[in-house]
Design a protein around this motif. Structure first.
Motif, mmCIF file in Angstrom:
data_model
loop_
_atom_site.group_PDB
_atom_site.id
_atom_site.type_symbol
_atom_site.label_atom_id
_atom_site.label_comp_id
_atom_site.label_asym_id
_atom_site.label_seq_id
_atom_site.Cartn_x
_atom_site.Cartn_y
_atom_site.Cartn_z
ATOM 1 N N ALA A 517 14.411 17.351 -27.207
ATOM 2 C CA ALA A 517 13.115 18.120 -26.774
ATOM 3 C C ALA A 517 11.859 17.387 -27.179
ATOM 4 O O ALA A 517 11.102 17.085 -26.313
ATOM 5 C CB ALA A 517 13.112 19.428 -26.972
ATOM 6 N N LEU A 518 11.656 16.880 -28.402
ATOM 7 C CA LEU A 518 10.551 16.232 -28.855
ATOM 8 C C LEU A 518 10.401 14.952 -28.052
ATOM 9 O O LEU A 518 9.264 14.639 -27.879
ATOM 10 C CB LEU A 518 10.691 16.204 -30.401
ATOM 11 N N ALA A 519 11.641 14.127 -28.151
ATOM 12 C CA ALA A 519 11.390 13.070 -27.373
ATOM 13 C C ALA A 519 11.185 12.929 -26.064
ATOM 14 O O ALA A 519 10.340 12.265 -25.278
ATOM 15 C CB ALA A 519 12.696 12.227 -27.546
ATOM 16 N N ASP A 520 11.672 13.926 -25.253
ATOM 17 C CA ASP A 520 11.380 14.302 -23.724
ATOM 18 C C ASP A 520 9.901 14.719 -23.680
ATOM 19 O O ASP A 520 9.146 14.086 -22.736
ATOM 20 C CB ASP A 520 12.208 15.190 -23.478
ATOM 21 N N ARG A 521 9.492 15.425 -24.388
ATOM 22 C CA ARG A 521 8.062 15.731 -24.249
ATOM 23 C C ARG A 521 6.927 14.816 -24.641
ATOM 24 O O ARG A 521 6.110 14.597 -24.223
ATOM 25 C CB ARG A 521 7.467 17.008 -25.158
ATOM 26 N N ALA A 522 7.339 13.952 -25.622
ATOM 27 C CA ALA A 522 6.420 12.834 -26.091
ATOM 28 C C ALA A 522 6.645 11.897 -24.959
ATOM 29 O O ALA A 522 5.499 11.119 -24.784
ATOM 30 C CB ALA A 522 6.925 12.247 -27.478
ATOM 31 N N ALA A 523 7.542 11.492 -24.254
ATOM 32 C CA ALA A 523 7.753 10.353 -23.254
ATOM 33 C C ALA A 523 6.882 10.746 -22.034
ATOM 34 O O ALA A 523 6.494 10.254 -21.482
ATOM 35 C CB ALA A 523 9.118 10.071 -22.764
ATOM 36 N N LEU A 524 6.725 12.073 -21.571
ATOM 37 C CA LEU A 524 5.990 12.510 -20.389
ATOM 38 C C LEU A 524 4.541 13.049 -20.733
ATOM 39 O O LEU A 524 3.676 12.834 -19.978
ATOM 40 C CB LEU A 524 6.712 14.026 -19.980
ATOM 41 N N ASP A 525 4.147 13.123 -22.275
ATOM 42 C CA ASP A 525 2.837 13.575 -22.365
ATOM 43 C C ASP A 525 1.978 12.330 -22.334
ATOM 44 O O ASP A 525 2.289 11.119 -23.535
ATOM 45 C CB ASP A 525 2.775 14.319 -23.805
ATOM 46 N N THR A 526 0.789 12.049 -21.700
ATOM 47 C CA THR A 526 -0.091 10.881 -21.601
ATOM 48 C C THR A 526 -1.194 11.293 -22.556
ATOM 49 O O THR A 526 -2.127 10.501 -22.548
ATOM 50 C CB THR A 526 -0.231 10.367 -20.363
ATOM 51 N N ASP A 527 -1.510 12.546 -22.851
ATOM 52 C CA ASP A 527 -2.758 13.037 -23.387
ATOM 53 C C ASP A 527 -2.875 12.485 -24.681
ATOM 54 O O ASP A 527 -2.065 12.783 -25.738
ATOM 55 C CB ASP A 527 -2.797 14.377 -23.321
ATOM 56 N N VAL A 528 -3.469 11.718 -25.075
ATOM 57 C CA VAL A 528 -3.814 11.090 -26.770
ATOM 58 C C VAL A 528 -4.189 12.168 -27.483
ATOM 59 O O VAL A 528 -3.507 12.242 -28.560
ATOM 60 C CB VAL A 528 -4.812 9.879 -26.557
ATOM 61 N N GLY A 529 -4.881 12.950 -27.133
ATOM 62 C CA GLY A 529 -5.481 14.149 -28.132
ATOM 63 C C GLY A 529 -4.032 14.832 -28.256
ATOM 64 O O GLY A 529 -3.896 15.283 -29.636
ATOM 65 N N ARG A 530 -3.314 15.259 -27.457
ATOM 66 C CA ARG A 530 -2.048 15.974 -27.736
ATOM 67 C C ARG A 530 -1.292 15.324 -28.576
ATOM 68 O O ARG A 530 -0.446 15.683 -29.506
ATOM 69 C CB ARG A 530 -1.516 16.477 -26.701
ATOM 70 N N LEU A 531 -0.990 14.089 -28.352
ATOM 71 C CA LEU A 531 -0.088 12.976 -29.085
ATOM 72 C C LEU A 531 -0.610 13.232 -30.487
ATOM 73 O O LEU A 531 0.000 13.021 -31.828
ATOM 74 C CB LEU A 531 -0.077 11.660 -28.495
ATOM 75 N N ALA A 532 -1.997 12.896 -30.761
ATOM 76 C CA ALA A 532 -2.697 12.764 -32.067
ATOM 77 C C ALA A 532 -2.553 13.985 -32.750
ATOM 78 O O ALA A 532 -2.320 14.295 -34.080
ATOM 79 C CB ALA A 532 -4.007 12.417 -31.879
ATOM 80 N N GLN A 533 -2.490 15.431 -32.255
ATOM 81 C CA GLN A 533 -2.100 16.565 -32.881
ATOM 82 C C GLN A 533 -0.883 16.562 -33.195
ATOM 83 O O GLN A 533 -0.520 17.521 -34.168
ATOM 84 C CB GLN A 533 -2.563 17.835 -31.807
ATOM 85 N N GLY A 561 7.587 5.890 -32.997
ATOM 86 C CA GLY A 561 7.232 5.690 -31.518
ATOM 87 C C GLY A 561 5.832 6.346 -31.095
ATOM 88 O O GLY A 561 5.169 6.117 -30.338
ATOM 89 N N LEU A 562 5.788 7.538 -31.596
ATOM 90 C CA LEU A 562 4.299 8.590 -31.396
ATOM 91 C C LEU A 562 3.181 7.805 -31.582
ATOM 92 O O LEU A 562 2.150 7.557 -31.067
ATOM 93 C CB LEU A 562 4.636 9.886 -31.826
ATOM 94 N N ALA A 563 3.174 7.154 -32.842
ATOM 95 C CA ALA A 563 2.159 6.422 -33.372
ATOM 96 C C ALA A 563 1.877 4.933 -32.719
ATOM 97 O O ALA A 563 0.793 4.880 -32.173
ATOM 98 C CB ALA A 563 2.313 5.918 -34.744
#
Length: 797
Positions: A517-533, A561-563
């Motif tokens: 689920a984490l990998a799926d959400r990270a791949a679809l999320d393009t908001d840098v602020g949410r990725l940084a959170q 990968g998130l970084a």
């Protein structure tokens, strides 16, 4: 009921106040004298099968009957009982004498299902109890009549509690006539009140009383007229009133119903003290329990108990203090027209004599004695959901006993028992069973230590019943709940927090589902602020995995990968932000910087080193873009300076460019805040007077019309510094930043500092330093033969 009425036949109706020690003593005296053939008690009939458990030696009040809907455990209600509750006294008397005891109130199946527009499911409502625990008050309904307040006002009292204590609670109740007298008087008073006010605001009472009458008739057919009924005093006139069976059954027709389970659960004095239900809003359960248990001289015994508590807290309290406090309490009772001293008089005496007028020790007396920290116990053979039984086994295995009094628990995760306790508490937290709340650890910032604040509340029994749908064991239920939460989560931060909690709770079976689920959400999320959170939580999870020995390779890959995605998207995301958005993004930049530092330590694999290098490249890019807000550019320069990737001279050059006259003052002020704001910014200005000189020169050159615009920003920046740092900066500015660097010779030096380090003076400190660090070998004379370099090498080892 009067003696004449009793001789004419009919049930013995004992109208009581719930949790009233005077009522309990009177009920006990009447039952001993009359010895009825059956005892009927106000309460849910589904609990009849649980009555024998009240005779178990392991059953210790306060306890409560818990009813919850089978299909919806959160829909629940409690019926609490203390040892001084008249219902509990009647129950125990019946069990001790082999007399059948039964509950006669409206079944919990109807109570939990009954809803109105203004009311959620609630348990029975009585004259002296605003509502049953777990239910909701009669919000929006007609104003309810408080019968005690009406009677107290008629007697000339302005406080219903004080009136009730004077006429009921302070009676000895040892004689049959004395015991029956309050029931007769209160029943007559309630009859007058009901004739005057009717059942205003009590829409359920007619239905409940109809069911009580039906149960009473059934008991009379089985046992004859020699039956005792213990119920709220408000209901006595209704039970005595003439009514047909058909009329009562008509009132009960069509009631909603749900499937329910019922059991005994532990209760607490603190929960009794909450004015929110069947607890009757008792402010002083500890005091009421003392009145019930004291064989004689309740005031003297109470003040002796208070003195003992204060002595345990190292306060000087003598026997003479107790004697004087008793005299004062009795004097106050006479002055206030009370038959005997009550809680108000004894409290005033304790404050004046034992506490010397201070409310600080008085608060301790109120917390420990007036309310009390008692937690009831229920035998293991009481019905319970499988999850409750597994939790009880885990509590015994880990020696983690539930307690009503809040306590702090320090855990060292390197120890097997403490590690098991941590896993249990984290699993319960994931299930929504908030037994423990994690607190800041003292004395250690490592991941091997945790601090918890524990307090067991009765409501946790409901949470356990709710969590039972996820599994029969704590670990299995927590795993199932984590997998379900991962599937429902829509925000990336929610999934990363769940991954962290799974590692803390030791749920390896849930991690694969959460990681997908984490990998799926990270791949679809393009908001840098949410990725940084999300990144910091992942990195914390990696560290927790290390201390618990958990395999976190999959988590490390997702974090890396998130970084990388953050590195690519951060510079464009920082362009053209307003002040608020820039300030929020600065927090994200700091969080990512900390996370990258933990994710890739020096000496790790080459891939880790690459992460750090790429992060520094991102910071250099941000520091040189004019489209990036000043606060972010200044922060990027500061991070690079702290990391040693930027020379002080280069940092001074960049500051000089930003603080040049061509830069708008607001932009320059934001850059200064990003550069010197936060931890260590003040010390940076103290030790690098070139930077301080640049800030001072720029600040003195800000035009008057722009100064008022930048002042709030600068004030926020410098107000975060410690008082000593601000004072040092002020002294440097008063002397003139940079003057020391420009002045030749000793004239430019700070007093007390030489041009070069004095190695002889430095060496004099080393023996003490070695002793503090535990490196001293006990031969002080050897230190004289050591060189400073030798000592420094030893300290390094």
């Amino acid at each position: 009921m009067s003696d004449a009425a009793r001789r004419r036949g009919g049930p013995l109706l004992l109208g009581v106040r719930h949790h009233g020690p005077g009522s309990a003593r009177a009920v006990r005296a009447v039952l001993r004298a009359r010895r009825p053939k059956a005892v009927l008690i106000e309460g849910p009939p589904e609990a009849d099968a649980l009555i024998p458990l009240a005779a178990d030696p392991l059953m210790r009040p306060p306890v409560a009957l818990l009813a919850h809907a089978v299909d919806e455990p959160g829909r629940s209600a409690f019926w609490p009982l203390a040892d001084f509750s008249p219902e509990w006294v009647a129950l125990r008397w019946a069990l001790e004498h082999g007399v059948p005891a039964r509950f006669i109130d409206l079944p919990a199946a109807h109570t939990l299902a009954w809803e109105t527009e203004q009311e959620t499911p609630a348990a029975p409502v009585d004259a002296d109890a605003p509502r049953a625990e777990g239910g909701a008050p009669d919000a929006g309904r007609r104003l309810r009549v408080d019968p005690l307040a009406a009677l107290a006002e008629a007697a000339g009292y302005d406080d219903p509690e004080r009136w009730w204590e004077d006429v009921v609670e302070h009676r000895s109740g040892t004689e049959e006539r004395d015991a029956l007298a309050p029931f007769t008087a209160v029943a007559e008073a309630m009859a007058v009140l009901r004739e005057t006010y009717g059942t205003t605001g009590r829409d359920r009472d007619p239905v409940r009383e109809a069911h009580m009458r039906l149960r009473l008739r059934a008991a009379q057919r089985e046992f004859g007229e020699d039956v005792a009924v213990v119920c709220g005093a408000w209901h006595v006139p209704a039970l005595r009133a003439r009514s047909t069976v058909a009329a009562d059954r008509e009132l009960l027709k069509g009631l909603p119903k749900v499937r329910t389970d019922m059991t005994w659960v532990p209760w607490t004095n603190r929960r009794l003290a909450r004015s929110s239900g069947y607890g009757a809003g008792i402010d002083s359960p500890g005091w009421y329990g003392h009145l019930f248990r004291a064989p004689d001289r309740p005031v003297e015994r109470w003040l002796t108990k208070v003195a003992g508590l204060l002595r345990e807290e190292d306060r000087i309290v003598s026997s003479a203090h107790v004697i004087e406090a008793v005299r004062l309490a009795e004097t106050l009772a006479v002055m206030r027209g009370r038959p005997v001293p009550g809680l108000g008089e004894t409290t005033d005496a304790v404050r004046a004599v034992l506490c010397e007028g201070s409310d600080v020790p008085l608060a301790l007396v109120h917390d420990r004695l007036v309310v009390g920290d008692a937690l009831g116990e229920v035998p293991e053979r009481a019905p319970a959901v499988p999850l409750q039984r597994d939790l009880a086994r885990e509590q015994r295995r880990l020696r983690l006993k539930p307690e009503a009094l809040e306590r702090e628990l320090e855990l060292d995760l390197r120890k097997e028992t403490d590690a098991g306790r941590s896993l249990l508490l984290h699993r319960l937290r994931l299930l929504g069973i908030g037994w423990g709340e994690q607190a800041q650890s003292r004395g250690s910032t490592g991941t091997f230590r945790e601090t918890w604040r524990l307090r067991w509340e009765p409501e946790l029994s409901v949470r356990i019943a709710e969590a039972g749908v996820w599994g029969t064991t704590v670990e299995g239920a927590a795993t199932a709940r984590a997998e379900a939460d991962a599937g429902r989560a829509t925000a990336l931060a929610d999934v990363t927090a769940l991954a962290e909690l799974c590692l803390l709770a030791g749920l390896p079976d849930a991690l694969p589902v959460v990681m997908r689920a984490l990998a799926d959400r990270a791949a679809l999320d393009t908001d840098v602020g949410r990725l940084a959170q999300a990144l910091p939580a992942l990195v914390r999870s990696l560290r927790y995995g290390d201390v618990r020995g958990t395999d976190t390779r999959a988590l490390a890959e997702v974090a890396a990968g998130l970084a990388e995605r953050i590195f690519v998207g951060l510079p464009p995301a920082c362009a053209a932000l307003d002040a608020d958005a820039a300030e929020e993004m600065r927090g994200h930049v700091d969080a990512v910087h900390t996370a990258v530092g933990l994710l890739a330590e020096p000496g790790d694999a080459p891939g880790g080193r690459g992460l750090r290098d790429r992060w520094r490249t991102v910071l250099r890019t941000m520091s040189g873009r004019d489209t990036v807000p000043g606060v972010l550019r200044g922060r990027a320069v500061r991070i690079l300076l702290d990391e040693g990737e930027l020379e002080p001279a280069e940092a001074a050059r960049l500051m000089g460019l930003v603080l040049s006259p061509g830069t708008p003052p607001a932009t320059a002020a934001a850059w200064v805040e990003g550069f010197v704001g936060g931890g260590g910014g003040g010390m940076l200005l103290v030790h690098d007077e070139r930077l301080l000189g640049l800030v001072d020169t720029w600040l003195t050159g800000v035009p008057p019309d722009a100064f008022t615009d930048v002042l709030p920003l600068l004030r926020r920046t410098f107000s975060a510094y410690d008082a000593g740092v601000r004072r040092t900066i002020g002294e440097l500015v008063r002397r003139g930043p940079g003057r020391r660097a420009e002045a030749p010779g000793a004239a430019g030096r700070t007093p007390g500092f030489a041009a070069e380090a004095d190695e002889e003076r430095a060496a004099a400190v080393l023996p003490v330093l070695r002793l503090l660090l535990g490196l001293d070998d006990g031969t002080a004379d050897r230190t004289a033969d050591r060189t400073p370099d030798d000592d420094l090498t030893g300290v390094g080892r």
